[in-house]
Design an enzyme around this catalytic site. Structure first.
Site, mmCIF file in Angstrom:
data_model
loop_
_atom_site.group_PDB
_atom_site.id
_atom_site.type_symbol
_atom_site.label_atom_id
_atom_site.label_comp_id
_atom_site.label_asym_id
_atom_site.label_seq_id
_atom_site.Cartn_x
_atom_site.Cartn_y
_atom_site.Cartn_z
ATOM 1 N N ALA A 72 0.832 -1.209 0.000
ATOM 2 C CA ALA A 72 0.000 0.000 0.000
ATOM 3 C C ALA A 72 0.866 1.259 0.000
ATOM 4 O O ALA A 72 0.465 2.299 -0.525
ATOM 5 C CB ALA A 72 -0.923 0.001 1.210
ATOM 6 N N GLN A 183 -7.188 -0.539 5.811
ATOM 7 C CA GLN A 183 -7.815 -1.087 7.023
ATOM 8 C C GLN A 183 -9.309 -1.333 6.851
ATOM 9 O O GLN A 183 -9.976 -1.730 7.807
ATOM 10 C CB GLN A 183 -7.570 -0.148 8.212
ATOM 11 C CG GLN A 183 -6.105 0.030 8.555
ATOM 12 C CD GLN A 183 -5.451 -1.216 9.159
ATOM 13 O OE1 GLN A 183 -6.128 -2.160 9.563
ATOM 14 N NE2 GLN A 183 -4.124 -1.219 9.212
ATOM 15 N N HIS A 205 -1.383 -8.053 2.708
ATOM 16 C CA HIS A 205 -1.074 -8.677 4.005
ATOM 17 C C HIS A 205 -1.988 -8.233 5.137
ATOM 18 O O HIS A 205 -1.899 -8.760 6.249
ATOM 19 C CB HIS A 205 0.405 -8.476 4.377
ATOM 20 C CG HIS A 205 0.817 -7.105 4.787
ATOM 21 N ND1 HIS A 205 1.010 -6.766 6.104
ATOM 22 C CD2 HIS A 205 1.101 -5.992 4.082
ATOM 23 C CE1 HIS A 205 1.407 -5.501 6.187
ATOM 24 N NE2 HIS A 205 1.473 -5.013 4.976
ATOM 25 N N CYS A 328 1.540 8.262 21.111
ATOM 26 C CA CYS A 328 2.366 9.381 20.663
ATOM 27 C C CYS A 328 3.081 8.895 19.412
ATOM 28 O O CYS A 328 3.459 7.739 19.348
ATOM 29 C CB CYS A 328 3.451 9.717 21.653
ATOM 30 S SG CYS A 328 2.907 9.794 23.327
HETATM 31 N N1 7TS Z 1 -2.023 2.484 5.197
HETATM 32 C C1 7TS Z 1 -2.566 2.109 6.366
HETATM 33 C C2 7TS Z 1 -3.874 2.712 6.799
HETATM 34 C C3 7TS Z 1 -1.921 1.162 7.160
HETATM 35 O O1 7TS Z 1 -2.480 0.777 8.300
HETATM 36 C C4 7TS Z 1 -0.684 0.617 6.747
HETATM 37 C C5 7TS Z 1 0.093 -0.318 7.617
HETATM 38 C C6 7TS Z 1 -0.173 1.025 5.490
HETATM 39 C C7 7TS Z 1 -0.860 1.962 4.759
HETATM 40 C C8 7TS Z 1 1.094 0.469 4.934
HETATM 41 O O2 7TS Z 1 0.832 -0.759 4.299
HETATM 42 P P1 7TS Z 1 1.973 -1.587 3.550
HETATM 43 O O3 7TS Z 1 1.244 -2.468 2.597
HETATM 44 O O4 7TS Z 1 2.850 -0.621 2.835
HETATM 45 O O5 7TS Z 1 2.682 -2.359 4.582
HETATM 46 N N2 7TS Z 1 -0.206 -0.159 9.001
HETATM 47 C C9 7TS Z 1 0.463 -0.683 10.050
HETATM 48 C C10 7TS Z 1 0.037 -0.538 11.387
HETATM 49 O O6 7TS Z 1 -0.996 0.044 11.745
HETATM 50 N N3 7TS Z 1 0.900 -1.153 12.203
HETATM 51 O O7 7TS Z 1 1.880 -1.683 11.447
HETATM 52 C C11 7TS Z 1 1.606 -1.407 10.106
#
Ligand code: 7TS
Length: 388
Positions: A72, A183, A205, A328
């Protein structure tokens, strides 16, 4: 009992059915889909099925694009930086509107645009912890705003933003609308037609596909310049050989996520509520955000006199995984904007603990967590009350 995983907003277990579906694409059908021989072409039907599952999972039309990305973070960077190269030029619209509570991959991409001279507005959340159409209307400027980027559901609080309404306000003011739906997928219905969004990011994931694969929905006619230049993969819109096993897995994971939405909104919610009620029964405790506007799997709790991090370590010692939920922002020690907006007082505001369930969470695990959590809070409170 095996160790307990309650950090599903960080990542999820790969569904064994997904793993099984991916397996043949490692040592048997491992061709590059761009090759002309059978190794290359034999994977095409499987890729097509995966794409169909992704399109139908978010209700995209055939003429729209879904780019397969590595995560993402890449999807969000593609939209935000792509908008800079496509639309935001001197003398044209030079403003992006986002929120103060986005994931760092959106927030820091926007900060990067600021270094290039783009005006970025970071909207505050209201007393419910969300951004609604009313707030967006106050800040959006039809002469300036090129893009509005607002997450569908917050990773820390689980609070759900009114995406249809926000998208409407953006469009009424001539701006394009992007949502980070990481999410939301698999937790609540996500429909790109109903909401009208122009761009939508997701990540495998977070819904029981593996790490390292994600997607970006781009509505027909809203083409963006690629973030990665190279070969002609994804019709030149995202270069790099696609992760075929990852795509096959993410397609099936999307189908399973959608077919489990009812389970999520009933059974996962029921288990979450049991855990939440038990947390709230501990004196001087709050949970951020009303349940009815939260994803069914998430709790962000604040327990007076108990540092979130201390509690995480205590739970970890007893084989339960949770997260601090960044009460925080860890480097800056700035208070979390959602806590501030919701008037969570200072002492509570530094003690956040995030517990996030999935369809793999069991009632037995929740019962054990409640016992361990209560005992841990008591122990930590005793220790802090003995401090001079
Ligand atoms: N956007 C949101 C809303 C997320 O919660 C996360 C990962 C990402 C983007 C990034 O996703 P990725 O596919 O690049 O890994 N969030 C979290 C979290 O809340 N705790 O660890 C990762």
């Amino acid at each position: 009992m095996e160790r307990i995983y309650l950090d599903n907003n960080a990542t999820t277990i790969v569904d064994p059915k997904v793993k099984e579906a991916m397996d043949p694409f490692y040592c048997q059908m491992y061709g590059n889909p761009n090759s002309l021989h059978d190794f290359g072409t034999e994977v095409h039907p499987y890729m097509r099925i995966a794409f169909d599952r992704l399109y139908s999972g978010i209700n995209a039309r055939d003429e729209d694009d879904i780019l397969i990305t590595s995560c993402a973070t890449e999807s969000n960077n593609t939209v935000i930086k792509g908008m800079y190269y496509k639309l935001i030029k001197p003398g044209k619209k030079t403003q992006v509107i986002t929120t103060q509570v986005e994931h760092p991959c959106v927030a820091n991409s926007c900060r990067f645009l600021e270094t290039l001279g783009v005006d970025v507005i970071y909207l505050p959340v209201n007393e419910d912890g969300i951004v609604d159409g009313k707030i967006l209307r106050e800040y959006i400027d039809p002469d300036k705003t090129a893009l509005v980027s607002i997450m569908w559901a917050n990773n820390e609080t689980g609070l759900i933003f009114p995406i249809k309404e926000l998208c409407q306000v953006a469009h009424e003011n001539g701006a394009l609308f992007h949502t980070d739906a990481v999410q939301a997928i698999g937790k609540i219905p996500v429909d790109v037609q109903d909401t009208g969004v122009d761009f939508l990011s997701f990540s495998g994931h977070k819904f029981h596909a593996p790490k390292g694969i994600g997607g970006l929905f781009i509505r027909k006619g809203r083409d963006l310049p690629p973030l990665l230049h190279g070969g002609e993969q994804m019709a030149g819109k995202r270069a790099g050989t696609v992760d075929v096993p990852g795509l096959v897995g993410m397609g099936l994971a999307m189908e399973l996520a959608v077919s489990n939405l009812d389970y999520e909104s009933t059974e996962v919610r029921r288990l979450r509520d049991i855990l939440e009620d038990a947390i709230l029964a501990i004196p001087d405790t709050i949970v951020v955000g009303q349940r009815k506007i939260r994803t069914p799997n998430t709790i962000l709790a604040s327990i007076r006199g108990v540092e979130g991090e201390a509690l995480i370590w205590e739970l970890n010692r007893q084989e339960i995984a949770a997260s601090t939920g960044s009460a925080c922002a860890s480097e800056s020690l700035e208070p979390n904007p959602t806590f501030v907006a919701m008037c969570v007082d200072d002492q509570l505001a530094h003690t956040g603990i995030r517990l996030s369930l999935s369809r793999f969470t069991t009632e037995e695990e929740i019962e054990k967590t409640i016992d361990v959590l209560k005992a841990s809070v008591e122990r930590l409170r005793n220790i802090s009350s003995r401090r001079p």
